[in-house]
Design a protein around this motif. Structure first.
Motif, PDB file in Angstrom:
ATOM      1  N   HIS A 189       0.859  -1.181   0.000  1.00 28.02           N
ATOM      2  CA  HIS A 189       0.000   0.000   0.000  1.00 28.02           C
ATOM      3  C   HIS A 189       0.894   1.229   0.000  1.00 28.02           C
ATOM      4  O   HIS A 189       1.507   1.568   1.014  1.00 28.02           O
ATOM      5  CB  HIS A 189      -0.923   0.000   1.222  1.00 28.02           C
ATOM      6  CG  HIS A 189      -1.779  -1.230   1.330  1.00 28.02           C
ATOM      7  ND1 HIS A 189      -2.757  -1.532   0.412  1.00 28.02           N
ATOM      8  CD2 HIS A 189      -1.768  -2.252   2.227  1.00 28.02           C
ATOM      9  CE1 HIS A 189      -3.330  -2.678   0.748  1.00 28.02           C
ATOM     10  NE2 HIS A 189      -2.752  -3.130   1.843  1.00 28.02           N
ATOM     11  N   ILE A 191       2.874   4.546   0.246  1.00 24.47           N
ATOM     12  CA  ILE A 191       2.880   5.653   1.204  1.00 24.47           C
ATOM     13  C   ILE A 191       2.934   6.940   0.399  1.00 24.47           C
ATOM     14  O   ILE A 191       3.920   7.211  -0.308  1.00 24.47           O
ATOM     15  CB  ILE A 191       4.077   5.546   2.165  1.00 24.47           C
ATOM     16  CG1 ILE A 191       3.980   4.244   2.973  1.00 24.47           C
ATOM     17  CG2 ILE A 191       4.127   6.755   3.103  1.00 24.47           C
ATOM     18  CD1 ILE A 191       5.166   3.977   3.881  1.00 24.47           C
ATOM     19  N   ALA A 192       1.882   7.735   0.480  1.00 21.40           N
ATOM     20  CA  ALA A 192       1.722   8.888  -0.407  1.00 21.40           C
ATOM     21  C   ALA A 192       2.727   9.991  -0.132  1.00 21.40           C
ATOM     22  O   ALA A 192       3.270  10.601  -1.058  1.00 21.40           O
ATOM     23  CB  ALA A 192       0.301   9.430  -0.286  1.00 21.40           C
ATOM     24  N   ASP A 193       2.977  10.268   1.144  1.00 20.54           N
ATOM     25  CA  ASP A 193       3.851  11.385   1.490  1.00 20.54           C
ATOM     26  C   ASP A 193       4.268  11.243   2.951  1.00 20.54           C
ATOM     27  O   ASP A 193       3.969  10.241   3.610  1.00 20.54           O
ATOM     28  CB  ASP A 193       3.146  12.722   1.254  1.00 20.54           C
ATOM     29  CG  ASP A 193       1.755  12.786   1.878  1.00 20.54           C
ATOM     30  OD1 ASP A 193       1.551  12.161   2.952  1.00 20.54           O
ATOM     31  OD2 ASP A 193       0.870  13.437   1.316  1.00 20.54           O
ATOM     32  N   ASP A 195       3.204  12.871   5.532  1.00 18.23           N
ATOM     33  CA  ASP A 195       2.057  12.861   6.445  1.00 18.23           C
ATOM     34  C   ASP A 195       1.474  11.453   6.545  1.00 18.23           C
ATOM     35  O   ASP A 195       1.083  11.001   7.633  1.00 18.23           O
ATOM     36  CB  ASP A 195       0.987  13.841   5.961  1.00 18.23           C
ATOM     37  CG  ASP A 195       1.391  15.294   6.165  1.00 18.23           C
ATOM     38  OD1 ASP A 195       2.246  15.545   7.035  1.00 18.23           O
ATOM     39  OD2 ASP A 195       0.864  16.163   5.440  1.00 18.23           O
ATOM     40  N   ASP A 196       1.411  10.779   5.411  1.00 21.91           N
ATOM     41  CA  ASP A 196       0.920   9.401   5.399  1.00 21.91           C
ATOM     42  C   ASP A 196       1.842   8.517   6.228  1.00 21.91           C
ATOM     43  O   ASP A 196       1.388   7.684   7.029  1.00 21.91           O
ATOM     44  CB  ASP A 196       0.853   8.910   3.951  1.00 21.91           C
ATOM     45  CG  ASP A 196       0.148   7.566   3.802  1.00 21.91           C
ATOM     46  OD1 ASP A 196      -0.338   7.032   4.815  1.00 21.91           O
ATOM     47  OD2 ASP A 196       0.091   7.050   2.677  1.00 21.91           O
ATOM     48  N   GLN A 199       1.388   9.012   9.973  1.00 18.75           N
ATOM     49  CA  GLN A 199       0.219   8.324  10.512  1.00 18.75           C
ATOM     50  C   GLN A 199       0.527   6.846  10.762  1.00 18.75           C
ATOM     51  O   GLN A 199       0.123   6.282  11.780  1.00 18.75           O
ATOM     52  CB  GLN A 199      -0.947   8.441   9.513  1.00 18.75           C
ATOM     53  CG  GLN A 199      -2.174   7.635   9.904  1.00 18.75           C
ATOM     54  CD  GLN A 199      -3.338   7.870   8.966  1.00 18.75           C
ATOM     55  OE1 GLN A 199      -4.137   8.765   9.179  1.00 18.75           O
ATOM     56  NE2 GLN A 199      -3.441   7.055   7.921  1.00 18.75           N
ATOM     57  N   ARG A 200       1.290   6.227   9.849  1.00 14.25           N
ATOM     58  CA  ARG A 200       1.546   4.784   9.955  1.00 14.25           C
ATOM     59  C   ARG A 200       2.550   4.431  11.053  1.00 14.25           C
ATOM     60  O   ARG A 200       2.502   3.328  11.599  1.00 14.25           O
ATOM     61  CB  ARG A 200       2.039   4.250   8.614  1.00 14.25           C
ATOM     62  CG  ARG A 200       1.040   4.426   7.482  1.00 14.25           C
ATOM     63  CD  ARG A 200       1.362   3.531   6.319  1.00 14.25           C
ATOM     64  NE  ARG A 200       0.699   3.959   5.094  1.00 14.25           N
ATOM     65  CZ  ARG A 200       0.662   3.242   3.983  1.00 14.25           C
ATOM     66  NH1 ARG A 200       1.264   2.057   3.937  1.00 14.25           N
ATOM     67  NH2 ARG A 200       0.052   3.705   2.908  1.00 14.25           N
ATOM     68  N   LEU A 240      -6.261   2.933   6.138  1.00 13.91           N
ATOM     69  CA  LEU A 240      -5.355   3.892   5.519  1.00 13.91           C
ATOM     70  C   LEU A 240      -5.923   5.306   5.453  1.00 13.91           C
ATOM     71  O   LEU A 240      -5.197   6.249   5.136  1.00 13.91           O
ATOM     72  CB  LEU A 240      -5.003   3.435   4.095  1.00 13.91           C
ATOM     73  CG  LEU A 240      -4.332   2.073   3.953  1.00 13.91           C
ATOM     74  CD1 LEU A 240      -4.104   1.760   2.478  1.00 13.91           C
ATOM     75  CD2 LEU A 240      -3.019   2.025   4.711  1.00 13.91           C
ATOM     76  N   VAL A 242      -6.974   9.018   5.782  1.00 18.42           N
ATOM     77  CA  VAL A 242      -6.327  10.155   6.450  1.00 18.42           C
ATOM     78  C   VAL A 242      -7.178  10.665   7.602  1.00 18.42           C
ATOM     79  O   VAL A 242      -6.660  11.055   8.658  1.00 18.42           O
ATOM     80  CB  VAL A 242      -6.076  11.290   5.427  1.00 18.42           C
ATOM     81  CG1 VAL A 242      -5.527  12.526   6.127  1.00 18.42           C
ATOM     82  CG2 VAL A 242      -5.123  10.828   4.330  1.00 18.42           C
TER      83      VAL A 242
END
Length: 429
Positions: A189, A191-193, A195-196, A199-200, A240, A242
């Motif tokens: 999956h 990881i967009a950026d 911030d993502d 979170q993880r 996932l 946000v």
């Protein structure tokens, strides 16, 4: 295709660029091979380190064709010592353990000693792992290189065995160098950026654990992402999201492994995941005693390809109704939930490779680790990748400490698939 014809084809492809280009490929390979021959001779430690560094530097600067020519030359010129091997075979008789041991060592290809010697250079391990990744790409097209690859794999299994690995929890205070690699290596999956990522690894109900090796202390080998939840999940989107609502840790009873990523193609065939999951379970039980259930939320990457091929091949696992439904299904249309749920259950429990193991690679991994196939969830992954590989189906595998070893043995010895009663009923429906 033979080893020689494959190499000839590579050289032919670059011949259009002129004789000088072809000669450059041959010269680079010859230079590397000459250094390798010098290295396996009895040289001083200092000289050996110097030569090894030269080999790695020249290799790193080489292009695809030059690397291919080098691999072929190593495979051809660094086999066992034929004379010594013949003498050892002549000296061996049944029951002579010492002679058998001598035969074993003499039979070892010189490539293994070459790789071991190069690895004495500080930092060489990561470069050799990258070298094997290049080799794997060439070995796919030419089976004559698979023996050389087996030498790399044999050594890597020893160098990267469980006793050398260190498990670490990755969090927001982990070095940026490692965090950047987590973003790059995430294979399930995206990881967009940042911030993502935060979170993880930073949210209290999210955790990430990775294995490291002393020779690669800032480069993870494999990592698993964990979501702490109050119930077994049935979709990846809420995990996932946000804007998701964080789980109250006092009510969290389920640990979900929702992403497992191997980080280095050059370590393919060297197993880490089974050790990592079991160690993470043990660690979570210590950190959060209220966690009672340990499951995955896993993709089914082989489902759609299997169904489409089975339709063409007339696979007996597909009923006439299944075939009719699949035939009528357009490229961009999704099957009904009931249909794809039953199809997935049948695929995961009954579709096998020639070896008898589960056809789906993710199923093979978890079943081999002793997990139980628990539930099937249609529409659980709405990403383009999830739709393309499995029409969005995901599944839970349960890691139950009381049955893991029994399940592992049943799968390893008889290829028995451990599945919940609901899965078994679906597969027969």
């Amino acid at each position: 295709m033979t080893q020689q014809s494959f190499l000839s084809e590579i050289l032919a492809r670059i011949a259009g660029a002129g004789r000088s280009r072809t000669q450059a490929v041959e010269d680079t390979a010859a230079s590397l091979i000459s250094l390798c021959h010098s290295l396996v001779r009895d040289v001083s430690e200092a000289e050996g380190l110097k030569i090894s560094r030269q080999i790695l530097d020249i290799y790193a600067a080489a292009d695809v064709a030059e690397k291919a020519a080098f691999f072929f030359a190593v495979s051809r010129e660094f086999g066992p010592d034929d004379a010594a091997l013949s003498a050892a075979v002549a000296n061996w008789t049944p029951g002579d353990i010492d002679a058998a041991r001598a035969l074993h060592f003499v039979a070892e290809p010189q490539t293994q000693e070459l790789i071991r010697t190069i690895n004495r250079v500080p930092g060489a391990t990561v470069e050799l792992v990258a070298m094997r990744a290049d080799l794997l790409a060439h070995a796919k097209q030419n089976p004559h290189l698979r023996g050389l690859d087996s030498d790399f794999q044999h050594l890597f299994k020893s160098w990267f065995n469980r006793g050398f690995l260190e498990m670490r929890q990755i969090n927001w205070s982990t070095s940026a160098q490692i965090l950047e690699k987590i973003i790059t290596y995430e294979a399930v999956h995206e990881i967009a950026d940042w911030d993502d990522l935060r979170q993880r690894v930073g949210d209290p109900d999210r955790m990430l654990f990775a294995f490291f090796h002393p020779a690669m202390p800032d480069d993870p080998l494999i990592f698993v992402e964990v979501a702490l939840l109050s119930e077994v999940p049935n979709a990846i989107g809420p995990i996932l999201a946000v804007d998701r609502k964080q789980t109250d840790l006092d009510t969290a009873t389920v640990a979900t492994f929702y992403s497992i990523s191997n980080c280095h193609a050059g370590l393919r065939g060297v197993s880490f995941g089974n050790f990592l999951i079991k160690q993470v379970v043990a660690e979570l039980q210590k950190l959060r005693p209220n966690l009672k259930t340990f499951v995955t939320l896993s993709p089914v990457p082989g489902l759609r390809k299997w169904a489409e091929q089975s339709l063409l091949n007339g696979d007996a696992l597909l009923s006439d109704t299944d075939k009719a439904t699949l035939s009528e299904l357009g490229e961009n249309y999704l099957p009904q939930d009931d249909f794809v749920t039953k199809l997935a259950a049948r695929f995961l429990t009954e579709a096998k490779r020639a070896s008898g193991t589960a056809a789906d690679p993710v199923a093979h991994f978890h079943l081999g680790n002793g997990a139980t196939l628990l539930r099937v969830h249609p529409g659980a992954d709405q990403s383009p990748r999830g739709i393309a590989s499995s029409w969005g189906v995901m599944v839970n595998y349960l890691y139950d400490g009381e049955t893991i070893e029994q399940n592992h043995q049943a799968y390893a010895n008889h290829h028995d698939v451990s599945a919940s009663p609901s899965i078994i009923a679906l597969s027969k429906g």
